[in-house]
Design a protein around this motif. Sequence first.
Motif, PDB file in Angstrom:
ATOM      1  N   GLY A   1     -57.783  29.364  15.608  1.00  0.00           N
ATOM      2  CA  GLY A   1     -56.798  28.301  15.419  1.00  0.00           C
ATOM      3  C   GLY A   1     -56.447  27.664  16.754  1.00  0.00           C
ATOM      4  N   TRP A   2     -55.891  26.457  16.692  1.00  0.00           N
ATOM      5  CA  TRP A   2     -55.556  25.713  17.909  1.00  0.00           C
ATOM      6  C   TRP A   2     -54.267  24.958  17.641  1.00  0.00           C
ATOM      7  CZ3 TRP A   2     -54.649  20.586  19.045  1.00  0.00           C
ATOM      8  CH2 TRP A   2     -54.778  20.177  20.386  1.00  0.00           C
ATOM      9  N   VAL A   3     -53.358  24.987  18.594  1.00  0.00           N
ATOM     10  CA  VAL A   3     -52.148  24.205  18.422  1.00  0.00           C
ATOM     11  C   VAL A   3     -51.708  23.646  19.772  1.00  0.00           C
ATOM     12  CG1 VAL A   3     -50.490  26.142  18.657  1.00  0.00           C
ATOM     13  CG2 VAL A   3     -49.929  24.202  17.166  1.00  0.00           C
ATOM     14  N   LEU A   4     -51.304  22.383  19.746  1.00  0.00           N
ATOM     15  CA  LEU A   4     -50.843  21.732  20.972  1.00  0.00           C
ATOM     16  C   LEU A   4     -49.369  22.111  21.181  1.00  0.00           C
ATOM     17  CD1 LEU A   4     -52.066  19.654  23.005  1.00  0.00           C
ATOM     18  CD2 LEU A   4     -50.859  17.889  21.739  1.00  0.00           C
ATOM     19  N   CYS A   5     -49.014  22.370  22.434  1.00  0.00           N
ATOM     20  CA  CYS A   5     -47.658  22.867  22.717  1.00  0.00           C
ATOM     21  C   CYS A   5     -46.882  21.883  23.592  1.00  0.00           C
ATOM     22  CB  CYS A   5     -47.743  24.195  23.464  1.00  0.00           C
ATOM     23  SG  CYS A   5     -48.524  25.491  22.482  1.00  0.00           S
TER      24      CYS A   5
ATOM     25  N   ALA B   1     -52.358  25.551  23.361  1.00  0.00           N
ATOM     26  CA  ALA B   1     -52.903  24.604  24.352  1.00  0.00           C
ATOM     27  C   ALA B   1     -51.807  23.657  24.827  1.00  0.00           C
ATOM     28  CB  ALA B   1     -54.041  23.803  23.713  1.00  0.00           C
ATOM     29  N   TRP B   2     -51.674  23.561  26.131  1.00  0.00           N
ATOM     30  CA  TRP B   2     -50.646  22.667  26.700  1.00  0.00           C
ATOM     31  C   TRP B   2     -51.317  21.659  27.636  1.00  0.00           C
ATOM     32  CZ3 TRP B   2     -48.999  22.746  32.041  1.00  0.00           C
ATOM     33  CH2 TRP B   2     -47.975  21.827  32.295  1.00  0.00           C
ATOM     34  N   PRO B   3     -51.056  20.354  27.412  1.00  0.00           N
ATOM     35  CA  PRO B   3     -51.679  19.356  28.297  1.00  0.00           C
ATOM     36  C   PRO B   3     -50.930  19.290  29.630  1.00  0.00           C
ATOM     37  CG  PRO B   3     -50.384  18.268  26.558  1.00  0.00           C
ATOM     38  CD  PRO B   3     -50.226  19.741  26.360  1.00  0.00           C
TER      39      PRO B   3
ATOM     40  N   GLY C   1     -53.648  27.119  28.688  1.00  0.00           N
ATOM     41  CA  GLY C   1     -52.808  27.909  27.799  1.00  0.00           C
ATOM     42  C   GLY C   1     -53.348  29.309  27.644  1.00  0.00           C
ATOM     43  N   LYS C   2     -52.896  29.986  26.595  1.00  0.00           N
ATOM     44  CA  LYS C   2     -53.317  31.357  26.347  1.00  0.00           C
ATOM     45  C   LYS C   2     -53.797  31.476  24.912  1.00  0.00           C
ATOM     46  CE  LYS C   2     -50.154  33.426  29.704  1.00  0.00           C
ATOM     47  NZ  LYS C   2     -48.987  34.290  29.920  1.00  0.00           N
ATOM     48  N   THR C   3     -54.683  32.442  24.711  1.00  0.00           N
ATOM     49  CA  THR C   3     -55.187  32.724  23.365  1.00  0.00           C
ATOM     50  C   THR C   3     -54.572  34.037  22.902  1.00  0.00           C
ATOM     51  OG1 THR C   3     -57.243  31.585  23.873  1.00  0.00           O
ATOM     52  CG2 THR C   3     -57.302  33.134  22.035  1.00  0.00           C
ATOM     53  N   LEU C   4     -53.890  34.019  21.773  1.00  0.00           N
ATOM     54  CA  LEU C   4     -53.224  35.217  21.276  1.00  0.00           C
ATOM     55  C   LEU C   4     -53.919  35.707  20.008  1.00  0.00           C
ATOM     56  CD1 LEU C   4     -51.066  34.158  23.267  1.00  0.00           C
ATOM     57  CD2 LEU C   4     -49.311  34.932  21.681  1.00  0.00           C
ATOM     58  N   VAL C   5     -53.983  37.025  19.877  1.00  0.00           N
ATOM     59  CA  VAL C   5     -54.572  37.571  18.643  1.00  0.00           C
ATOM     60  C   VAL C   5     -53.594  37.315  17.495  1.00  0.00           C
ATOM     61  CG1 VAL C   5     -55.900  39.299  19.904  1.00  0.00           C
ATOM     62  CG2 VAL C   5     -53.661  39.912  18.966  1.00  0.00           C
ATOM     63  N   ALA C   6     -54.114  37.337  16.269  1.00  0.00           N
ATOM     64  CA  ALA C   6     -53.361  36.824  15.117  1.00  0.00           C
ATOM     65  C   ALA C   6     -51.930  37.359  15.036  1.00  0.00           C
ATOM     66  CB  ALA C   6     -54.134  37.139  13.835  1.00  0.00           C
ATOM     67  N   GLU C   7     -51.766  38.670  15.139  1.00  0.00           N
ATOM     68  CA  GLU C   7     -50.429  39.237  14.928  1.00  0.00           C
ATOM     69  C   GLU C   7     -49.453  38.759  16.006  1.00  0.00           C
ATOM     70  OE1 GLU C   7     -50.530  43.515  14.259  1.00  0.00           O
ATOM     71  OE2 GLU C   7     -48.360  43.527  14.736  1.00  0.00           O
ATOM     72  N   ALA C   8     -49.908  38.740  17.244  1.00  0.00           N
ATOM     73  CA  ALA C   8     -49.053  38.265  18.337  1.00  0.00           C
ATOM     74  C   ALA C   8     -48.781  36.770  18.190  1.00  0.00           C
ATOM     75  CB  ALA C   8     -49.723  38.553  19.679  1.00  0.00           C
TER      76      ALA C   8
ATOM     77  N   ARG D   1     -48.481  35.077  15.518  1.00  0.00           N
ATOM     78  CA  ARG D   1     -47.517  34.805  14.447  1.00  0.00           C
ATOM     79  C   ARG D   1     -46.095  34.752  15.025  1.00  0.00           C
ATOM     80  NH1 ARG D   1     -44.325  35.552  10.486  1.00  0.00           N
ATOM     81  NH2 ARG D   1     -44.913  35.263   8.300  1.00  0.00           N
ATOM     82  N   GLY D   2     -45.759  35.742  15.859  1.00  0.00           N
ATOM     83  CA  GLY D   2     -44.422  35.761  16.471  1.00  0.00           C
ATOM     84  C   GLY D   2     -44.265  34.638  17.487  1.00  0.00           C
ATOM     85  N   ALA D   3     -45.331  34.381  18.218  1.00  0.00           N
ATOM     86  CA  ALA D   3     -45.249  33.387  19.304  1.00  0.00           C
ATOM     87  C   ALA D   3     -45.158  31.959  18.784  1.00  0.00           C
ATOM     88  CB  ALA D   3     -46.454  33.538  20.225  1.00  0.00           C
ATOM     89  N   LEU D   4     -45.466  31.764  17.510  1.00  0.00           N
ATOM     90  CA  LEU D   4     -45.358  30.410  16.953  1.00  0.00           C
ATOM     91  C   LEU D   4     -43.971  29.825  17.217  1.00  0.00           C
ATOM     92  CD1 LEU D   4     -46.957  30.547  13.386  1.00  0.00           C
ATOM     93  CD2 LEU D   4     -47.662  29.089  15.302  1.00  0.00           C
ATOM     94  N   SER D   5     -42.933  30.625  16.986  1.00  0.00           N
ATOM     95  CA  SER D   5     -41.563  30.113  17.166  1.00  0.00           C
ATOM     96  C   SER D   5     -40.890  30.664  18.419  1.00  0.00           C
ATOM     97  CB  SER D   5     -40.721  30.414  15.935  1.00  0.00           C
ATOM     98  OG  SER D   5     -40.722  31.799  15.705  1.00  0.00           O
ATOM     99  N   ARG D   6     -41.515  31.693  19.034  1.00  0.00           N
ATOM    100  CA  ARG D   6     -40.942  32.224  20.290  1.00  0.00           C
ATOM    101  C   ARG D   6     -41.514  31.505  21.506  1.00  0.00           C
ATOM    102  NH1 ARG D   6     -40.886  37.527  18.196  1.00  0.00           N
ATOM    103  NH2 ARG D   6     -42.948  37.964  18.994  1.00  0.00           N
ATOM    104  N   GLY D   7     -42.720  30.949  21.319  1.00  0.00           N
ATOM    105  CA  GLY D   7     -43.399  30.295  22.433  1.00  0.00           C
ATOM    106  C   GLY D   7     -44.167  31.300  23.268  1.00  0.00           C
ATOM    107  N   VAL D   8     -44.910  30.799  24.217  1.00  0.00           N
ATOM    108  CA  VAL D   8     -45.736  31.614  25.112  1.00  0.00           C
ATOM    109  C   VAL D   8     -45.337  31.272  26.542  1.00  0.00           C
ATOM    110  CG1 VAL D   8     -48.114  31.880  25.942  1.00  0.00           C
ATOM    111  CG2 VAL D   8     -47.679  31.751  23.497  1.00  0.00           C
ATOM    112  N   ASN D   9     -45.196  32.311  27.358  1.00  0.00           N
ATOM    113  CA  ASN D   9     -44.836  32.059  28.757  1.00  0.00           C
ATOM    114  C   ASN D   9     -46.066  31.681  29.579  1.00  0.00           C
ATOM    115  OD1 ASN D   9     -42.174  32.720  28.292  1.00  0.00           O
ATOM    116  ND2 ASN D   9     -42.411  34.846  28.938  1.00  0.00           N
ATOM    117  N   LEU D  10     -45.942  30.632  30.363  1.00  0.00           N
ATOM    118  CA  LEU D  10     -46.978  30.290  31.346  1.00  0.00           C
ATOM    119  C   LEU D  10     -46.304  30.266  32.715  1.00  0.00           C
ATOM    120  CD1 LEU D  10     -48.925  27.294  29.705  1.00  0.00           C
ATOM    121  CD2 LEU D  10     -49.399  29.729  29.484  1.00  0.00           C
ATOM    122  N   THR D  11     -47.138  30.272  33.752  1.00  0.00           N
ATOM    123  CA  THR D  11     -46.623  30.322  35.114  1.00  0.00           C
ATOM    124  C   THR D  11     -46.310  28.915  35.621  1.00  0.00           C
ATOM    125  OG1 THR D  11     -48.248  32.056  35.323  1.00  0.00           O
ATOM    126  CG2 THR D  11     -47.174  31.384  37.339  1.00  0.00           C
ATOM    127  N   THR D  12     -45.157  28.744  36.209  1.00  0.00           N
ATOM    128  CA  THR D  12     -44.787  27.396  36.687  1.00  0.00           C
ATOM    129  C   THR D  12     -45.713  26.899  37.802  1.00  0.00           C
ATOM    130  OG1 THR D  12     -43.119  28.507  38.036  1.00  0.00           O
ATOM    131  CG2 THR D  12     -42.333  27.339  36.069  1.00  0.00           C
TER     132      THR D  12
END
Length: 480
Positions: free
Chosen positions: A119-123, A37-39, A47-54, A56-67
């Motif tokens: 789960g929920w995390v602020l980005c 979740a990004w304010p 933001g985007k909702t990722l399934v657990a396995e994805a 896990r990687g995105a925690l430190s890689r981040g998630v791409n959003l559209t500018t």
Amino acid sequence: MSTFAERFGLWSAEQKAQAAEIAGRIDAGEIDVLRFAWPDQHGVLRGKTLVAEAARGALSRGVNLTTTLLAKDTSHRSVFPVFSAGGGFALEGLQGGADFVVLPDPSTFRTLPWAPRTGWVLCDAYMKDGRPCPFATRPILQRALARLGARGLEFVAGLEVEFHVFRLDQEALALGDAGQPGTPPAVSLLTQGHQYLTELRYDRVDGLMELLRHDLLALGLPLHSLEIEFGPSQFELVFGPTAGLVPADTMVLLRSAIKQICQRNGLHATFMCRPRIPSVMSSGWHLHQSLRHAEGGDNAFMPEAGSAAPLSPLGMHYLAGLKAHACGAAALASPTINGYRRYRPFSLAPDRAIWAQDNRGAMLRVLGAPGDSASRIENRIGEPTANPYLYLASQIFSGLHGITGAMDPGASADVPYETPAEHLPRSLEAALATLQADAVLVDGLGRDFVDYYCHIKQAEIARFQLEVTEWEHREYFDMF
Ligand SMILES: NC(=O)CC[C@H](N)C(=O)O
């Protein structure tokens, strides 16, 4: 390959440890999905909702959003020419709907009580080269907090948030309800108004209050009380004091949480300041604030024994800063066209830039005394739609100016709606013009940010001005 967080050194040691803990919970199979979740610039979570396995990687890689998200006004329209050269922004790297990256702040992770195994995390938002996204608002508050930190001070705030909740009457959306924005839902009242704080009204909505209490506490938010407000179907929640970024993070989460909890229960919650319902009372967002010494943690606003002033000299200077910059800060504390219908006399909302000792008619209600460790200023200027990062930052930049200039707030205005003083802006447009001309707020927020923010808000105003309102139609259609 190193991750985005590692490559650009974006996490502290503590955040790395917190991220490892979240990864451990994912590995243990505790959650099925993680919401990133990004304010955004309006303080609305996207933001985007990722399934657990994805996830896990995105925690430190981040998630791409559209500018293009950075280009949206409150109708979700892009109000910058994003597909033209440069994208219409004053800063580079935002054209063509390219990606930006949102990276979790792992300290904010929680599971959502109302959504099973979620789960929920602020980005935080970054450009692909690791720079902070220039138009993200959480870093603006971080910058303001750092300025206080350089003086050995920390910001403490408690939140009083008013809002309306209605019963949703409409089961299905008709095709014709689509639009940008769409047709607002048909609703009915949960309670009639003008029964401020009566127990009978409270009991009538006890089911809703218990839902909110349970889930907001389960989220770890510092909920203090649940109250019946003045107007029909209007309520207030009070959240106890927290420091630094936490009160702002709390606000974005609580607004979204309340709306989600309500919509799952056939209700519609709105933080819109003044919904169009008969006998409406405006919703305010009163911000109780003080500074504390980073070392020792004692309240820097508490006056010395024998002080005639309700706050310490530092507190009085801060108060003077809030008063001096109120009209520019209004653009951030009350960021909608609708919010300016609230500044009216004798409504418990302020109408002018004044302070007073424990007086709810004044914009700045000062509650302080020697020995009172809760000595503080309640600023009643805000409406609950405000982006909390900008609202809180506006307070700190204003207050700091009061401190550096050793400004004097003048005398307490004990007849608030009669005291001669500067009127708060009468429209969003007037507030934006005052913000643009306020050198202190512009310096704090950054000129590029202020121009960007005003461009988005002007787009809303331009659309509003093209509409023929029901008032005009009623006034002129038959008469002329
Ligand atoms: N009980 C109250 O203080 C009401 C406050 C009022 N609704 C406001 O707009 O700020």
